[in-house]
Write an enzyme that holds these catalytic residues in place. Structure first.
Site, short mmCIF file in Angstrom:
data_model
loop_
_atom_site.label_atom_id
_atom_site.label_comp_id
_atom_site.label_asym_id
_atom_site.label_seq_id
_atom_site.Cartn_x
_atom_site.Cartn_y
_atom_site.Cartn_z
N LYS A 45 0.85 -1.20 0.00
CA LYS A 45 0.00 0.00 0.00
C LYS A 45 0.88 1.25 0.00
CE LYS A 45 -0.47 -0.33 5.01
NZ LYS A 45 -1.32 -0.01 6.16
N ARG A 143 -9.86 -0.08 15.10
CA ARG A 143 -9.76 0.77 13.91
C ARG A 143 -10.87 0.34 12.96
NH1 ARG A 143 -4.18 1.27 10.45
NH2 ARG A 143 -4.52 -0.97 10.25
N TYR A 271 15.72 31.03 5.12
CA TYR A 271 14.58 31.77 5.64
C TYR A 271 14.69 31.96 7.16
CZ TYR A 271 11.89 31.10 1.30
OH TYR A 271 11.43 31.12 0.02
C1 LIG Z 1 -3.87 -4.38 8.19
C2 LIG Z 1 -2.39 -4.31 8.04
N1 LIG Z 1 -1.68 -5.44 7.98
C3 LIG Z 1 -0.33 -5.43 7.85
C4 LIG Z 1 0.35 -4.25 7.80
C5 LIG Z 1 1.85 -4.27 7.69
O1 LIG Z 1 2.40 -3.77 8.87
P1 LIG Z 1 3.98 -3.60 9.03
O2 LIG Z 1 4.37 -2.56 8.04
O3 LIG Z 1 4.17 -3.17 10.43
O4 LIG Z 1 4.56 -4.93 8.69
C6 LIG Z 1 -0.34 -3.05 7.87
C7 LIG Z 1 0.39 -1.79 7.83
O5 LIG Z 1 0.10 -0.81 8.43
C8 LIG Z 1 -1.75 -3.08 7.99
O6 LIG Z 1 -2.47 -1.96 8.08
#
Ligand SMILES: Cc1ncc(COP(=O)(O)O)c(C=O)c1O
Length: 382
Positions: A45, A143, A271
């Site tokens: 993501k 969440r 600045y």
């Molecule tokens: C639902 C979910 N699973 C897995 C992960 C992966 O987590 P990490 O980056 O701590 O491995 C995330 C990341 O935020 C997540 O939101």
């Protein structure tokens, strides 16, 4: 007029400011962290935590990951358009109105609300599809997710609507805090839900809970599938996990000196004129700024590497440029600047930047903005 696309890995750019992503590091980290007996979902993501989702996904799949995880339908569709055909789980429910497009792209839905269930069921009927779905249980992070006591009624409604339960999952709130018992409590709640679900006659193919910290430190959470994020990029999920696995940071962030000048003792820079030169110094200008994700919070104590020497960011970080106090160093236009990464025996880590910015390494790499081109090394399959 010819327009140069300076923002993508495929576009041309004359900018010396680039994020260099080593895909062998991604492969190495996936191979290092893949638990025996569990599949790996590469979490890509947010444009692969800023590293480039398509390239990272390809490297992770090369190295044995079998799933991809995204936050948004758009992110999943982007991966499909790039030709990736691995299963892709969207980690939140499809937003209303996106269900048909998401299912048509073969994205796997997460579900945890009646509205979400209705939307996916109707879209599946329209398409004549029978998607497997992954039901998310809220075991304490609060969440998104379904309350454990609602699960059986929800699964009954799921069956009635013709959807198939492929996965059941949860997410930890504190897995990187090794002395905090809450992750264990979440695991117990999840295990109790799994037992109830089985007793009710459901046998999901995948149970999954572990993020990077749990992959590294809590083998009892691995089940059938683990969701590997930050550690795949070579970064530690938290201070207590440093050194627990042989991780290779995948991203280096580089630029080059665009101008040098000698500035006299007592002069003030940038600045607000907040940085005063104690002695006559060489001052280098570097074309990176907060619009690139080089945070303005690095104005006080940020450092960069030039010719293997650690040098202070001088004064306020501006939108497109920073100044570096090079003192008596023989710095020249064109010299490479390491904003993050190694030069000689020195290294600036994402964690160093994060601690100076008052945040975590996740935000540093996600924050490298779109206008910084990504360059890939070791792009061939490894
Ligand atoms: C639902 C979910 N699973 C897995 C992960 C992966 O987590 P990490 O980056 O701590 O491995 C995330 C990341 O935020 C997540 O939101």
């Amino acid at each position: 007029m010819r327009i140069l696309d300076s923002t993508t890995a495929t576009g041309t750019s004359s900018r010396p400011t680039v994020a260099v992503v080593d895909l062998d590091a991604i492969r190495h980290n996936v191979r290092t962290l893949r638990p025996p007996g569990a599949e790996v979902m590469a979490v890509v993501k947010a444009n692969g935590y800023g590293h480039g989702d398509v390239a990272v996904a390809g490297a992770a799949l090369d190295a044995g990951a079998s799933w991809l995880g995204v936050a948004l339908v758009e992110e999943g569709i982007r991966l499909r358009h790039a030709g990736l055909d691995a299963p892709i789980l969207v980690l939140t429910e499809f937003p209303p109105g996106s269900e048909t497009e998401a299912l048509a792209a073969g994205l796997t839905p997460s579900l945890y609300s009646e509205m979400g269930l209705r939307g996916v069921a109707e879209a599946a009927r329209r398409l004549g599809a029978e998607p497997g779905v992954h039901v998310k249980v809220d075991t304490g992070m609060h969440r998104v997710g379904l309350a454990p006591e609602s699960i059986e009624a929800f699964l009954a409604a799921l069956s009635q609507s013709g959807l198939k339960l492929e996965g059941l999952w949860t997410h930890f709130a504190t897995s990187e805090e090794l002395d905090d018992p809450f992750a264990h409590r979440q695991l117990q709640r999840f295990t109790a839900v799994v037992e109830g679900v089985r007793t009710a006659g459901f046998e999901p193919r995948y149970l999954h809970a572990a993020n990077s910290a749990a992959i590294m430190a809590r083998p009892e959470t691995h089940f059938d599938l683990v969701r590997l994020g930050i550690a795949m990029y070579g970064l530690s999920p938290g201070p207590q996990l440093f050194g627990l696995a042989d991780l290779r940071p995948a991203m280096a962030w580089k630029s080059a000196v665009s101008m040098v000048k000698r500035v006299g003792a007592g002069e003030r820079l940038s600045y607000g004129r907040r940085y005063r030169l104690e002695r006559e110094s060489t001052v280098a200008t570097v074309p990176v700024g907060y619009a690139d994700g080089y945070s303005r919070r690095l104005s006080g104590g940020g450092e960069v590497l030039i010719n293997g020497v650690r040098l202070p960011v001088a004064g306020t970080v501006t939108m497109d440029q920073i100044l570096v106090d090079c003192g008596g160093e023989a710095v020249q236009v064109g010299d490479e600047v390491a904003l993050m990464g190694r030069q000689g025996s020195e290294e600036i880590t994402a964690d160093e930047l994060a601690s100076k910015m008052g945040t975590i390494n996740y935000e540093v790499v996600c924050g490298v903005s779109e206008r910084v081109p990504r360059r890939y090394t070791n792009a061939g399959t490894g």
